[in-house]
Design a protein around this motif. Structure first.
Motif, short mmCIF file in Angstrom:
data_model
loop_
_atom_site.label_atom_id
_atom_site.label_comp_id
_atom_site.label_asym_id
_atom_site.label_seq_id
_atom_site.Cartn_x
_atom_site.Cartn_y
_atom_site.Cartn_z
N ALA A 286 1.84 47.52 76.10
CA ALA A 286 1.61 46.14 76.52
C ALA A 286 0.42 46.08 77.46
O ALA A 286 -0.42 45.22 77.34
N ALA B 63 -3.14 44.26 76.90
CA ALA B 63 -3.67 43.28 77.85
C ALA B 63 -5.05 43.72 78.34
O ALA B 63 -5.69 43.02 79.07
N GLU C 247 -5.97 46.20 80.33
CA GLU C 247 -6.14 46.75 81.67
C GLU C 247 -5.84 48.24 81.68
O GLU C 247 -4.86 48.69 81.12
N ARG D 171 -4.36 51.51 82.99
CA ARG D 171 -3.10 51.67 83.71
C ARG D 171 -3.30 52.53 84.93
O ARG D 171 -3.91 53.60 84.88
N ARG E 38 -10.77 46.38 91.04
CA ARG E 38 -9.57 46.61 90.24
C ARG E 38 -8.39 47.02 91.12
O ARG E 38 -7.26 46.61 90.88
N GLU F 199 -13.31 42.42 83.21
CA GLU F 199 -12.88 41.49 84.25
C GLU F 199 -13.42 41.92 85.61
O GLU F 199 -13.55 41.12 86.53
#
Lengths: 708, 466
Positions: B14, B18, B20, B22, B143, B183
């Motif tokens: 997941a 998404a 990102e 981990r 981040r 991002e």
């Protein structure tokens, strides 16, 4: 998600440490860098239960620094929470789970595996999958998918009107257009092969674009592509792939060109990650340091390489050896070109079923949205449908590794046409190219040293802010899956970036017929940094001449001294001076002269002062002459075909609304949408602002941003 | 009880879907002494003997032997007893008591010197090429800590034009969030005077058309059939990205980007240079809640600090460019009560020497022709690239006050005499002061990538307060 994960971890402390999520990460990140591999520190291998059980009784004391040198001996000591977990684990007897093996006992086969074609009608692919719950998409939706997936541009309204329900025929006709097909697929291959245009790192790096374009246009069989990439011969070969990405200077042993070749050939063609195994035996899969070096030795100058483990030379040497030696043993001491010949032979060996499976899986991911094996760079993992994967791979190989056949096989299956297919984000290139196709406004590629420019698709340009924001990667590493996330930066670039704003503005002007015609230049000096150049242009019948002084790359524009001189008009052999003295023109300016009737020629020179050569001024300019008002975005002569047909001239609001919906979303607007869109045009008059805003909104629409 | 490994797998998938990276088992966090950071980047290799680590001064004369020249300026006293800086840094000399001067920063050995490669190393902590796309320090901080004020981008980069210059491709290679996901990309502001333009709707659009367009857009999406069908994840993430962008572009917080709103007397103290205006912008952004801001003097080969000739004249100009703004930035932050929680770091990719390229233990190929005897003023200066020692000045957030750390020899080859600090340990110090453990790791392709190389960075106690 992440915060929840950590909370869960903390919650279970006290119930007994969990090996997989709590102990293994500590061992892997804090211990294994020394205590693993063929010669672990102090002979202690903590990657196995047998090894760990030898030291369970002193483990906690060691990490607390209470029994000899504290472990780990460098970096921060373990934190109290981690020591607590280890204590619990030791108390429980050090229970072990094999984390590296998959939860299933799947071993990816090497050789091709025969799979009988299931009986039935229609595309064989569907016989391996269940019946689609919601059926397949409409013809228009199918066309949108097919055009975007094969040409990278959404179908125009006319193209949509011509579809007749024969989907296989549509796919075939799209595959037949070599230029448009190449113009889309080359971006995918560029990502995979780390290829880009004009990237300079002051170290060795060579683009393979000419070869790749040719390979795609000629539909070169895949196994032949692999052979030429692994054993490039000749000036037009793709040797840049093996050369890799190099920066000037010294490089770590794991990133030499031949080690990069080892990592990249394994990843791209076999779906194997040898990056970890380039420094030490991998902790995340079964591959060993000597295997990474064995593969590297197929691409190095020397026929045997010294293994360097974690920056330490080992004194152990490795000959060229394939990951599966049973496919063929490479003789020792071969020359570099002979070893590359062997690499080409072994990768494409008929018993190496992984070659076909890997590419078939990548194509499946690209077209369906998710590979039969995920992640696609881990072809050791179990496929969700091993029979389908193997059948498709065999079919691909049986058809001469024809990539167009593979695409057609997948795209004519119902699996590709499900209504509830996985939505796939359009790429940066599909976005820009579709916008250009809809508006008829393409950017053009020009070089400093050529009189000709060409209208180009997005892939042909160096990466720019908009492309990067939409996911075009910096191709220093292999990219097999793009970052398709919608981020704030993307939002900023789309909502406010100047690149998109300019494309919309000019595009709408073209659609409304408001762009002046772009005349061809009469003189193009090409880029000049110094000196003078003479020119002579015909001016018969012209009313004016426009003399432009354009900047290319000048460092200090204010200080540069450039201009025009010795300007004379020639009429029936008689010269008449236009200007007595040389004219200094500021960079970016233009001179306009009236041309008296009867004049035949204009002669003159362009000049750059000697002082302007200085490195602190760094003059780089380009001079043009025109016979009518020039379009400053079209100064260089444009040649060649347009990537797409011309766009229509829009005259009314209803026409515009229909056109945008069909061109971008491949459907008609519904009534609610139509009346909402009308509100953008007060007085029902077609305005530039209204058209720009409507175009922008549809470009941001999730229906456009994704392939549904 | 759910089998934890299966749950872990789905959690990972997941998170991957998404987009990102981990975070792996986060080690304990050091206590943060700073909430924001400003990196003042002296791009091009700032000559330490002409700035923060002056040596014996030898004035120019025709016939001067190059090997005799260590500094081309006399020294000046500072607010710290016995510590001198090079002439031209009078203002900065007065604020040294607010921070620590590190004279023994020793960077890596990358072979034949390439500026952008050393800059890549300094900004990411890793030497290129790397097998994964490693992130800029600003992205790592963005981040890990997130934005301070959600309406101000967490990572802002001021002053570097990435589209020009002979090494622009290699600069782009580290101006990236890499595997952390876009991002956390840097928000680029090439020209501080135009900063407000990038945070406001363009003047062609204007605010009201901009807002109306967005309203129209949202309304239109609502009317399409996708409202009922179609995965919500895709629609939501797209909607959210545009929403965040629009919020940023219409937010009052964006006023921080408008230098015209600064009081004229205060703005004047920063001067007119791009760097000076950039420092002013950085201060305003810290006040508004930015997390990490880099202000660079800009790297363009052979320009600014990159002196291959005319080193003396150029260094004079560069000191004039930075002296006022750096000292004013520190004073302004202090006056506003922000200095204690803002970490300010002034650094460069390597120092300079006249005679050697590289370091005494590891000389590399010469790039610049240095005559044995100077015959023209353009020969006078520090023209070669010295990886043995450069100077770093650090203020604010947890940094020791009024200290000098490390020392270099007074005579050529100007080796470090004590307390060398590597990039890894300097980064460890920076991250620790920001509250990030130096062995914080993210998972990429199932392997950890650490804040500092291999997680081995150790914060240097001598640089930190208390």
């Amino acid at each position: 998600m992440r915060t929840v994960l950590l909370a869960m971890s903390f919650a279970v402390v006290g119930l007994g440490a969990d090996f997989v999520t709590e102990i293994h990460p500590i061992l892997a990140t804090r211990c294994w860098s020394c205590h693993s591999g063929p010669t672990p520190q102090a002979g202690l291998d903590l990657t196995t239960q047998a090894g760990a059980s030898k030291v369970l009784n002193v483990l906690v004391a060691r990490v607390e620094g209470k029994a000899g040198k504290i472990m780990p001996p460098v970096g921060m000591p373990l934190e109290p929470r981690q020591i607590e977990l280890l204590k619990e684990w030791v108390e429980a007897g050090g229970p072990w789970e094999d984390v590296t093996a998959k939860s299933s006992d799947w071993v990816a086969p090497l050789e091709p595996r025969a799979v009988a074609t299931p009986p039935g009608e229609g595309n064989p692919i569907d016989r391996f999958l269940g019946r689609p719950a919601k059926g397949v998409v409409s013809d228009a939706a199918f066309a949108r998918r097919a055009y975007l997936d094969l040409w990278g541009i959404a179908p125009s309204p006319e193209m949509l009107e011509r579809i007749n329900g024969n989907r296989a025929a549509l796919v075939e006709s799209l595959l037949k257009d070599e230029r448009r097909y190449t113009g889309h697929w080359i971006s995918w291959w560029n990502d995979l092969l780390r290829n880009d245009i004009g990237v300079v790192y002051h170290g060795e790096r060579k683009s393979i674009t000419p070869w790749l374009e040719r390979a795609l246009r000629d539909n070169m069989p895949y196994n032949e592509m692999v052979r030429e990439l692994l054993n490039p011969i000749g000036g037009e070969s793709p040797e840049g792939f093996l050369i890799g990405v190099n920066w000037r200077g010294e490089v770590n042993a794991s990133q030499t060109a031949f080690m990069q070749a080892s990592q990249n050939t394994a990843q791209v063609f076999l779906g194997i990650n040898l990056k970890c195994a380039s420094c030490h035996d991998s902790f995340i899969n079964k591959y060993k340091l000597k295997e990474a070096y064995g593969l590297a030795a197929m691409f190095s100058k020397e026929s045997r390489l010294e293994l360097v483990r974690c920056d330490n030379k080992t004194g152990v040497y490795q000959e060229a050896e394939f990951l599966w030696p049973q496919l063929g043993k490479i003789p020792v001491d071969l020359s570099a070109s002979e070893r590359r010949y062997w690499a080409a032979k072994l990768f494409t060996h008929e018993k190496n079923g992984r070659l076909a499976r890997t590419i078939v899986n990548r194509y499946w991911q690209k077209l369906i949205g998710k590979g039969l094996v995920e992640p696609v760079d881990d072809m050791d993992a179990k496929p969700s449908n091993p029979d389908l994967l193997d059948w498709l791979a065999n079919d691909f190989a049986a058809h001469g590794f024809d990539l167009k056949h593979l695409a057609k096989m997948i795209m004519t299956s119902e699996a590709y046409q499900y209504v509830d297919a996985l939505p796939r984000r359009i790429s940066a290139e599909q976005f820009s190219d579709t916008l250009s196709a809809v508006t008829g406004e393409w950017r053009f590629l020009q070089s400093r040293n050529s009189e000709r420019a060409m209208l180009g698709r997005d892939w042909e340009f160096k990466s720019h802010a908009l492309g990067r924001a939409l996911g075009r990667p910096i191709r220093d590493q292999v990219y097999t899956t793009r970052d398709a996330a919608a981020t704030t930066f993307q939002g900023l670039e789309l909502a406010n970036g100047s690149t998109l704003a300019a494309m919309l503005h000019r595009g709408v002007m073209r659609l409304m017929g408001e762009l002046p015609p772009a005349p061809e230049n009469l003189f193009d000096s090409l880029m000049m940094r110094s000196g003078e150049k003479a020119f002579e242009i015909p001016v018969k019948g012209l009313k004016q001449v426009y003399l432009l002084t354009e900047n290319v790359d000048t460092y200090d524009i204010a200080k540069a001294e450039v201009g025009w001189k010795d300007l004379v008009l020639v009429r029936r052999g008689v010269e008449k001076k236009l200007e007595a003295l040389p004219v200094r023109t500021p960079i970016g300016s233009r001179l306009v002269y009236e041309v008296p009737a009867g004049s035949e020629k204009l002669r003159g020179k362009v000049w750059i002062s000697d002082a302007s050569k200085a490195s602190d001024i760094g003059t780089a300019v380009r001079f043009f002459a025109f016979g009518s008002e020039p379009d400053r975005l079209r100064l260089v002569k444009v040649v060649g075909d347009r990537p797409w047909g011309p766009a229509p001239l829009l005259k009314s609001v209803p026409e515009t609304i229909e056109y945008f919906w069909r061109g971008l979303l491949s459907r008609a607007p519904n009534e609610a949408e139509r009346s909402a869109a009308m509100k953008l045009f007060p007085n029902r008059e077609l305005t530039r602002e209204g058209a720009e805003d409507l175009l922008w909104s549809l470009l941001m629409h999730p229906e456009f941003q994704y392939i549904w | 009880m759910v089998n934890r490994r299966d749950w872990l797998k789905t959690a990972t998938l997941a998170a991957l879907s998404a987009g990102e990276a981990r975070l792996i088992a986060a080690p304990s966090k050091p206590e943060a002494k700073a909430d924001s950071m400003i990196l003042l980047w002296m791009a091009g290799g700032m000559a330490q003997t002409e700035t923060f680590d002056p040596k014996r001064y030898t004035p120019y004369e025709t016939g001067l032997r190059s090997e005799k020249v260590l500094s081309t300026f006399p020294s000046i006293p500072t607010v710290l007893d016995g510590i001198q800086l090079s002439k031209g840094l009078e203002q900065t000399a007065k604020v040294l008591d607010r921070g620590t001067l590190l004279r023994s920063h020793r960077v890596g050995d990358l072979g034949f010197i390439l500026h952008s490669r050393h800059q890549f190393h300094w900004h990411t902590g890793y030497e290129p090429p790397q097998s994964v796309a490693v992130p800029h320090m600003g992205s790592f901080i963005s981040r890990t800590l997130g934005a301070k004020n959600p309406d101000i981008p967490a990572f802002i980069d001021i002053g570097q034009n990435l589209e020009i210059g002979g090494e622009s491709d290699s600069l782009k290679a580290f101006h990236t969030a890499g595997f952390l996901g876009s991002e956390h990309s840097p928000f680029l502001i090439t020209e501080p005077n135009d900063a407000v333009a990038s945070t406001r709707p363009s003047e062609f659009l204007g605010m009201s058309r901009f807002e109306n367009r967005y309203k129209f857009y949202k309304d239109l999406v609502d009317k399409s059939a996708l409202r009922d069908n179609g995965s919500s994840f895709q629609k939501e993430s797209l909607a959210r990205s545009l929403e965040n962008a629009h919020r940023l572009l219409t937010s009052p917080a964006a006023k921080a980007f408008d230098l015209n709103l600064e009081k004229a007397e205060v703005a004047a103290k920063y001067g007119d240079s791009k760097f000076g205006r950039g420092c002013l912008l950085a201060r305003r952004l810290v006040e508004a809640g930015a997390r990490f801001i880099e202000v660079t003097t800009e790297y363009i080969p052979f320009r600014f600090w990159d002196t291959h000739e005319n080193g003396h004249t150029r260094a004079e100009g560069m000191k004039a460019t930075i002296d006022g703004p750096v000292s004013q930035l520190i004073r302004d932050l202090e006056e506003r009560g922000l200095l204690d929680r803002t970490l300010v770091v002034l650094a460069t990719e390597f120092g300079r020497d006249m005679m050697m390229e590289g370091k005494p233990e590891n000389l590399v190929k010469n790039q610049v022709t240095v005559p044995d005897v100077m015959t023209e003023p353009k020969h006078y200066g520090m023209h070669r690239h010295f990886t043995e020692a450069s100077s770093v000045v650090m203020f604010g957030g947890g940094i020791a006050k009024g200290k000098v750390h490390g020392e270099t020899a007074p005579e050529r080859p100007c080796r470090i005499l004590r307390d060398p600090v590597t990039i890894t340990d300097l980064h460890a110090t920076i991250y620790s002061l920001m509250g990030i453990a130096p062995d914080t790791a993210y998972e990429v392709e199932r392997r950890p990538v650490y804040a500092t190389k291999d997680g081995k960075g150790k914060a240097v106690a001598g640089l930190m307060r208390g």
